[in-house]
Design a protein around this motif. Structure first.
Motif, PDB file in Angstrom:
ATOM      1  N   VAL A  86      -8.561 -16.017  43.046  1.00  0.00           N
ATOM      2  CA  VAL A  86      -8.410 -15.620  41.727  1.00  0.00           C
ATOM      3  C   VAL A  86      -9.275 -16.923  40.932  1.00  0.00           C
ATOM      4  N   LEU A  87      -8.649 -17.965  41.626  1.00  0.00           N
ATOM      5  CA  LEU A  87      -9.211 -19.248  40.856  1.00  0.00           C
ATOM      6  C   LEU A  87     -10.562 -19.502  41.146  1.00  0.00           C
ATOM      7  N   ALA A  88     -11.251 -19.105  42.225  1.00  0.00           N
ATOM      8  CA  ALA A  88     -12.696 -19.224  42.455  1.00  0.00           C
ATOM      9  C   ALA A  88     -13.621 -18.341  41.620  1.00  0.00           C
ATOM     10  N   SER A  89     -12.957 -17.105  41.352  1.00  0.00           N
ATOM     11  CA  SER A  89     -13.793 -16.218  40.629  1.00  0.00           C
ATOM     12  C   SER A  89     -13.612 -16.537  39.138  1.00  0.00           C
ATOM     13  N   THR A  90     -12.479 -17.036  38.655  1.00  0.00           N
ATOM     14  CA  THR A  90     -12.409 -17.523  37.425  1.00  0.00           C
ATOM     15  C   THR A  90     -13.347 -18.661  37.001  1.00  0.00           C
ATOM     16  N   VAL A  91     -13.521 -19.584  37.888  1.00  0.00           N
ATOM     17  CA  VAL A  91     -14.418 -20.701  37.900  1.00  0.00           C
ATOM     18  C   VAL A  91     -15.877 -20.016  37.613  1.00  0.00           C
ATOM     19  N   ALA A  92     -16.138 -18.981  38.674  1.00  0.00           N
ATOM     20  CA  ALA A  92     -17.598 -18.550  38.601  1.00  0.00           C
ATOM     21  C   ALA A  92     -18.015 -17.849  37.533  1.00  0.00           C
ATOM     22  N   GLU A  93     -16.841 -17.088  36.849  1.00  0.00           N
ATOM     23  CA  GLU A  93     -17.216 -16.265  35.562  1.00  0.00           C
ATOM     24  C   GLU A  93     -17.312 -17.247  34.496  1.00  0.00           C
ATOM     25  N   ARG A  94     -16.525 -18.316  34.539  1.00  0.00           N
ATOM     26  CA  ARG A  94     -16.772 -19.409  33.329  1.00  0.00           C
ATOM     27  C   ARG A  94     -18.022 -19.972  33.741  1.00  0.00           C
ATOM     28  N   GLN A  95     -18.603 -20.393  35.079  1.00  0.00           N
ATOM     29  CA  GLN A  95     -19.988 -20.994  35.023  1.00  0.00           C
ATOM     30  C   GLN A  95     -21.030 -19.893  34.719  1.00  0.00           C
ATOM     31  N   GLN A  96     -20.867 -18.677  35.051  1.00  0.00           N
ATOM     32  CA  GLN A  96     -21.850 -17.636  34.509  1.00  0.00           C
ATOM     33  C   GLN A  96     -21.831 -17.422  33.044  1.00  0.00           C
ATOM     34  N   ALA A  97     -20.635 -17.711  32.343  1.00  0.00           N
ATOM     35  CA  ALA A  97     -20.684 -17.499  30.949  1.00  0.00           C
ATOM     36  C   ALA A  97     -21.453 -18.738  30.361  1.00  0.00           C
ATOM     37  N   GLU A  98     -21.365 -20.007  31.076  1.00  0.00           N
ATOM     38  CA  GLU A  98     -22.165 -21.195  30.541  1.00  0.00           C
ATOM     39  C   GLU A  98     -23.472 -20.995  30.619  1.00  0.00           C
ATOM     40  N   ALA A  99     -23.724 -20.759  31.964  1.00  0.00           N
ATOM     41  CA  ALA A  99     -25.331 -20.392  32.180  1.00  0.00           C
ATOM     42  C   ALA A  99     -26.026 -19.335  31.239  1.00  0.00           C
ATOM     43  N   ALA A 100     -25.171 -18.248  30.954  1.00  0.00           N
ATOM     44  CA  ALA A 100     -25.834 -17.407  30.029  1.00  0.00           C
ATOM     45  C   ALA A 100     -25.872 -17.802  28.768  1.00  0.00           C
ATOM     46  N   LEU A 101     -24.948 -18.584  28.218  1.00  0.00           N
ATOM     47  CA  LEU A 101     -25.028 -19.426  26.942  1.00  0.00           C
ATOM     48  C   LEU A 101     -26.194 -20.438  26.750  1.00  0.00           C
ATOM     49  N   ARG A 102     -26.303 -21.216  27.945  1.00  0.00           N
ATOM     50  CA  ARG A 102     -27.588 -22.047  27.969  1.00  0.00           C
ATOM     51  C   ARG A 102     -28.770 -21.196  28.111  1.00  0.00           C
ATOM     52  N   ALA A 103     -28.829 -20.195  28.813  1.00  0.00           N
ATOM     53  CA  ALA A 103     -29.825 -19.196  28.853  1.00  0.00           C
ATOM     54  C   ALA A 103     -30.215 -18.731  27.436  1.00  0.00           C
ATOM     55  N   SER A 104     -29.121 -18.412  26.687  1.00  0.00           N
ATOM     56  CA  SER A 104     -29.587 -17.729  25.599  1.00  0.00           C
ATOM     57  C   SER A 104     -29.761 -18.803  24.410  1.00  0.00           C
ATOM     58  N   GLU A 105     -29.391 -20.008  24.452  1.00  0.00           N
ATOM     59  CA  GLU A 105     -29.918 -21.284  23.734  1.00  0.00           C
ATOM     60  C   GLU A 105     -31.302 -21.348  23.723  1.00  0.00           C
ATOM     61  N   ALA A 106     -31.728 -21.519  25.410  1.00  0.00           N
ATOM     62  CA  ALA A 106     -33.100 -21.762  25.651  1.00  0.00           C
ATOM     63  C   ALA A 106     -33.976 -20.623  25.130  1.00  0.00           C
ATOM     64  N   SER A 107     -33.400 -19.412  25.378  1.00  0.00           N
ATOM     65  CA  SER A 107     -34.109 -18.375  24.741  1.00  0.00           C
ATOM     66  C   SER A 107     -34.579 -18.226  23.301  1.00  0.00           C
ATOM     67  N   LEU A 108     -33.645 -18.832  22.618  1.00  0.00           N
ATOM     68  CA  LEU A 108     -33.504 -18.923  21.148  1.00  0.00           C
ATOM     69  C   LEU A 108     -34.414 -20.039  20.776  1.00  0.00           C
ATOM     70  N   ALA A 109     -34.430 -21.100  21.438  1.00  0.00           N
ATOM     71  CA  ALA A 109     -35.322 -22.081  21.224  1.00  0.00           C
ATOM     72  C   ALA A 109     -36.800 -21.977  21.604  1.00  0.00           C
ATOM     73  N   HIS A 110     -36.799 -20.913  22.499  1.00  0.00           N
ATOM     74  CA  HIS A 110     -38.204 -20.746  23.059  1.00  0.00           C
ATOM     75  C   HIS A 110     -38.965 -19.817  21.628  1.00  0.00           C
ATOM     76  N   ALA A 111     -38.022 -18.744  21.358  1.00  0.00           N
ATOM     77  CA  ALA A 111     -38.329 -17.916  20.648  1.00  0.00           C
ATOM     78  C   ALA A 111     -38.710 -18.543  19.000  1.00  0.00           C
ATOM     79  N   GLN A 112     -37.831 -19.672  18.671  1.00  0.00           N
ATOM     80  CA  GLN A 112     -38.394 -20.329  17.575  1.00  0.00           C
ATOM     81  C   GLN A 112     -39.500 -21.187  17.726  1.00  0.00           C
ATOM     82  N   GLY A 113     -39.932 -21.634  19.143  1.00  0.00           N
ATOM     83  CA  GLY A 113     -40.838 -22.375  19.319  1.00  0.00           C
ATOM     84  C   GLY A 113     -42.206 -21.439  19.037  1.00  0.00           C
ATOM     85  N   ILE A 114     -41.936 -20.240  19.635  1.00  0.00           N
ATOM     86  CA  ILE A 114     -43.133 -19.259  19.289  1.00  0.00           C
ATOM     87  C   ILE A 114     -43.348 -19.216  18.017  1.00  0.00           C
TER      88      ILE A 114
END
Length: 867
Positions: free
Chosen positions: A321-349
């Protein structure tokens, strides 16, 4: 065995073999008595096999279970029933997990809870129930049914919780690696070998994708994993396997591995957690079996199996349970970073930056793209309104300031366009829009410089079109499509047709009698209706004087204020067509001249064959007449022989000249010694020089050794020049001087000739090198030339004669032709050959004081490299 059926059968047998081996190990070590079972790894292996490979491989589980029970004292019927219960258990667990879209990577809390509840909790009811019933029947004792059932249920559940996560997490990783391999042999050993090879390649600094930072990170990660493993092994041994621990320490040390399990769950994910669970469970069971550890009651030396099972279950559930919770949080953080990068990329375009102003606290935030629009490094300076206003054009600052005050005071959004002045002096146009919420004000700033420039360019283009329309040398007219009434024309249109503007405007093409051929006009309208345009069409029109003119027109159907109109562009090509006819006639004449040259070349070749026969027979007849004493025929036969030789020389000259004109001259390159060449020339020229009582002399520089060229054509050119010098000189001096010169240019093109048509050539006997190097084999260095200078003291030439001396079929004058004879082709052929071999032939002369011919040839000639 390479087909699908073969792979399926091999996988089934592999699963059965692994199950059988595990079952045998379980019977020997983990089943203390029929009622005392620590845990059953076979349940975990069976569940992992179907989750990894698929439910269609259930026969492997059934076969392994049958074989395992046949090796035990139970009967065959019991073995079959047991294998059926095991198969039903894993199939039910697999089906239940698929209903929740289970993922074997265990990265989601849903997957972990599904494995715990559905696979370990529910599906194991089948196996534990069958085992308890069968054991109760065999022992004929139903009093401890609930206790035995609980132990078997916990044994199956613990087996799934210990073994299945380990096999799933690492098996899924191997499957992912296996799918990425582009190999022809897809065996398990080949896959492992390829994975190791890839690891070695990507773990070296020489790998282009493996940076120094990544190498250091990987090294630290590996050291951390190694430290954790060593500490885990030592601590688990101390806690569960050390027999002296209980004698010296009276505390519950079985909870000491928990920090290591938490460490593995946080740092190494589910794979690390699975290894931690497996190691701790293995040491705990091992300690129990060797009568050590916290799960042995020292007062009675009775193993506390239930306590061990509870400990392992709680430990594994907590870690998963602890490992899956940490993995979900890491995935959420990665998704947030990817979303921010995508937004920055779209703004750059889109070249859009945004800002946010928190009303309470007046905190202002700029996006990275807004910094870039202002030509600043992102987050390099604090975001303030004054800093932004400093970048606004002075003429637009009041507009921006008033708009900002309006949105702050009146809560009224705005959309404005204004200019920015960047630190480097460039101006950019931007469009700013704002939206208002109860807590904040947000705005976007978009760089619209390109759009503004396009608008300015469009206005300028319209103005240029108007000017181009008036000043274009091409006739342009605009008329309606329905009746072809002219709305506007430029001066070139009027000039080409001879009309005045007031005569053409509002007049139709029929009134102007523009079209010569009415059928072509109707066809033109049909094409315009279908394709809306016509390009580069030749058509005949009448001008104002009713003369037929040839026009090259392009017409496009356009819309002007809802009216279909024709944009007509025409150019008078009458004179061009006449010039084209003259050019075609010229090309036909040149083709005829080439055909003439080709005919002369062929005829000259055909004439040489019978002429050689005449020369041969005349020579034989002269010798026979001398032998027979018929002296009265010897002179005539000699005259025939001399005339034939003269005629043969003429034909050879015509043949060479025709080959040069027809482009059929072949070159055969070889390396030759200059001394041998000059000896051959001297041997041939000496009799000619003596005939006119001339002195022949050769002067050669010492550094000359070899020449790589077509030696036959060089020899022919020298003989032409020297024979002319001897022929036009009497009782004088003929001199041949030879030396070398080096070109000063390092970028001069190498002298080349076309490669010969014949593939196998036999060089002359004095040739030094028999191969034919190409231009690509030559070194880039200055070019060396050999200079052949022929000086005579003969009759010389006037300046007018020098200008025509190299023309074909031309000699100095008619008297020269009558006195000395010849075709006038010798010098023409010599100069052409020199130019074809990358050299040149020049002459200086003075009437009555002799002539000097200079032949300049490259020392090394190469074959041109074909494309």
């Amino acid at each position: 065995m390479k087909g699908k059926a073969g792979k399926y059968l091999m996988t089934i047998w592999l699963i059965a073999a692994v199950y059988l081996a595990t079952a045998k190990l379980t019977i020997e070590t983990l089943i203390l008595s029929p009622t005392d079972v620590i845990f059953l790894p076979t349940a975990g292996i069976a569940q992992a096999a179907l989750l990894l490979f698929g439910g269609q491989y259930w026969p492997g589980i059934a076969l392994g279970a049958v074989l395992a029970n046949l090796l035990s004292p139970t009967g065959s019927m019991a073995a079959i029933l047991y294998s059926l219960s095991v198969t039903l258990q894993v199939c039910l667990g697999t089906w239940l997990l698929k209903q929740i879209n289970f993922s074997g990577r265990l990265q989601r809390l849903k997957d972990v809870l599904g494995l715990i509840i559905l696979a370990a909790g529910i599906s194991t009811l089948i196996g534990s129930s069958f085992s308890t019933v069968h054991l109760s029947i065999v022992l004929s004792d139903w009093t401890k049914f609930d206790e035995i059932w609980t132990r078997y249920w916990l044994a199956n559940a613990i087996g799934i919780l210990v073994v299945t996560p380990l096999l799933l997490t690492w098996g899924m990783r191997l499957q992912d690696r296996y799918k990425r391999q582009d190999t022809t042999e897809h065996s398990f050993l080949a896959t492992i070998g390829q994975l190791w090879q890839n690891y070695r390649q990507t773990s070296t600094p020489e790998h282009p994708e493996y940076t120094l930072t990544e190498q250091a990170t990987q090294l630290l990660y590996s050291l951390e994993a190694l430290g954790w493993l060593l500490l885990s092994l030592a601590l688990n041994w101390f806690v569960f396997c050390s027999r002296t621990r209980t004698a010296s320490i009276r505390y519950p040390l079985e909870y000491l591995p928990y920090p290591l399990i938490v460490w593995a769950s946080l740092r190494f994910g589910q794979r690390g957690a699975a290894i931690a669970h497996f190691l701790t469970a293995t040491f705990a069971v091992w300690g129990l079996m060797r009568d050590s550890g916290p799960f042995i009651d020292r007062s009675t030396d009775i193993p506390q199996i239930f306590s061990l099972q509870a400990f392992i279950g709680v430990m594994i559930i907590t870690g998963l349970v602890l490992a899956s919770t940490v993995a979900e949080r890491q995935q959420a953080e990665a998704a947030l970073r990817a979303s921010e990068a995508s937004l920055a990329h779209a703004q750059g375009i889109a070249q859009v930056g945004h800002w946010d102003l928190v009303i309470r606290g007046s905190h202002l935030y700029w996006s990275d793209q807004l910094y870039r629009i202002l030509n600043l490094e992102p987050q390099s300076v604090p975001a303030t309104l004054e800093l932004f206003l400093q970048s606004v054009h002075p003429e637009d600052q009041n507009l921006v300031r008033q708009s900002v005050e309006q949105v702050l005071d009146q809560q009224h959004p705005y959309t404005i366009d204004y200019r920015l002045v960047l630190p480097d002096g460039r101006q950019r146009f931007v469009c700013e829009q704002t939206v208002i919420s109860p807590t904040r004000i947000s705005g976007t700033v978009q760089d619209i410089t390109d759009r503004k420039r396009s608008e300015i360019a469009l206005r300028a283009s319209e103005e240029r079109f108007s000017k181009t329309f008036a000043a274009s040398p091409i006739g342009i007219g605009i008329c309606t499509f329905s009746d072809e009434c002219f709305l506007d024309v430029n001066q070139s249109f009027l000039r080409q047709l001879g009309w005045k503007q007031d005569q053409v405007i509002n007049a139709t093409t029929q009134q102007l009698k523009l079209w010569v051929n009415s059928e072509e006009h109707l066809q033109l309208r049909e094409v315009l209706q279908q394709h809306h345009q016509v390009s580069n069409l030749e058509i005949q029109v009448y001008n104002q004087a009713s003369e037929i003119r040839n026009w090259l027109i392009s017409i496009e159907l356009i819309d002007l204020g809802g009216i279909e109109c024709l944009l007509m562009m025409g150019n008078d090509i009458t004179e061009r067509k006449q010039a084209s006819l003259l050019r075609n006639a010229k090309e036909a004449a040149e083709a005829a001249n080439r055909a003439k040259s080709l005919f002369l070349a062929n005829m000259s070749h055909e004439l040489r064959t019978p002429l050689n026969a005449i020369l041969g027979y005349s020579e034989l007849l002269r010798e026979d007449a001398q032998d027979m004493g018929l002296e009265e025929f010897v002179g005539d036969l000699k005259n025939i022989h001399v005339a034939g030789h003269h005629l043969l020389d003429l034909i050879n000259d015509i043949l060479d000249f025709s080959k040069i004109e027809a482009g059929r001259m072949n070159f055969h390159l070889e390396t030759y010694t200059v001394a041998t060449l000059l000896w051959e020339v001297e041997t041939t020229i000496a009799p000619l020089a003596e005939k006119n009582t001339n002195t022949f002399k050769i002067e050669v520089a010492e550094e000359i050794d070899i020449i790589h060229t077509d030696i036959t054509k060089v020899r022919q050119s020298l003989l032409n020049l020297l024979s002319n010098a001897c022929k036009f000189t009497e009782q004088g001096l003929v001199t041949l001087k030879v030396w070398t010169e080096t070109s000063d240019s390092l970028t001069a093109e190498l002298p080349t000739v076309p490669a010969p048509d014949l593939p196998n050539l036999t060089p002359q006997k004095d040739s030094l090198i028999t191969d034919f190097p190409s231009a690509s084999q030559a070194n880039t260095k200055p070019i060396t030339y050999i200079i052949f200078q022929v000086i005579d003291s003969g009759i010389g030439m006037s300046p007018r004669q020098i200008t025509t001396i190299f023309n074909p079929f031309t000699q100095a004058d008619e008297s020269t032709t009558r006195k000395y004879g010849g075709t006038g082709l010798g010098l023409t052929i010599t100069r052409k050959l020199c130019e074809l071999m990358g050299g040149q032939l020049t002459v200086t002369s003075e009437l009555g004081h002799g002539s000097t011919f200079i032949m300049r040839l490259p020392q090394f000639l190469y074959y041109a490299q074909e494309d």
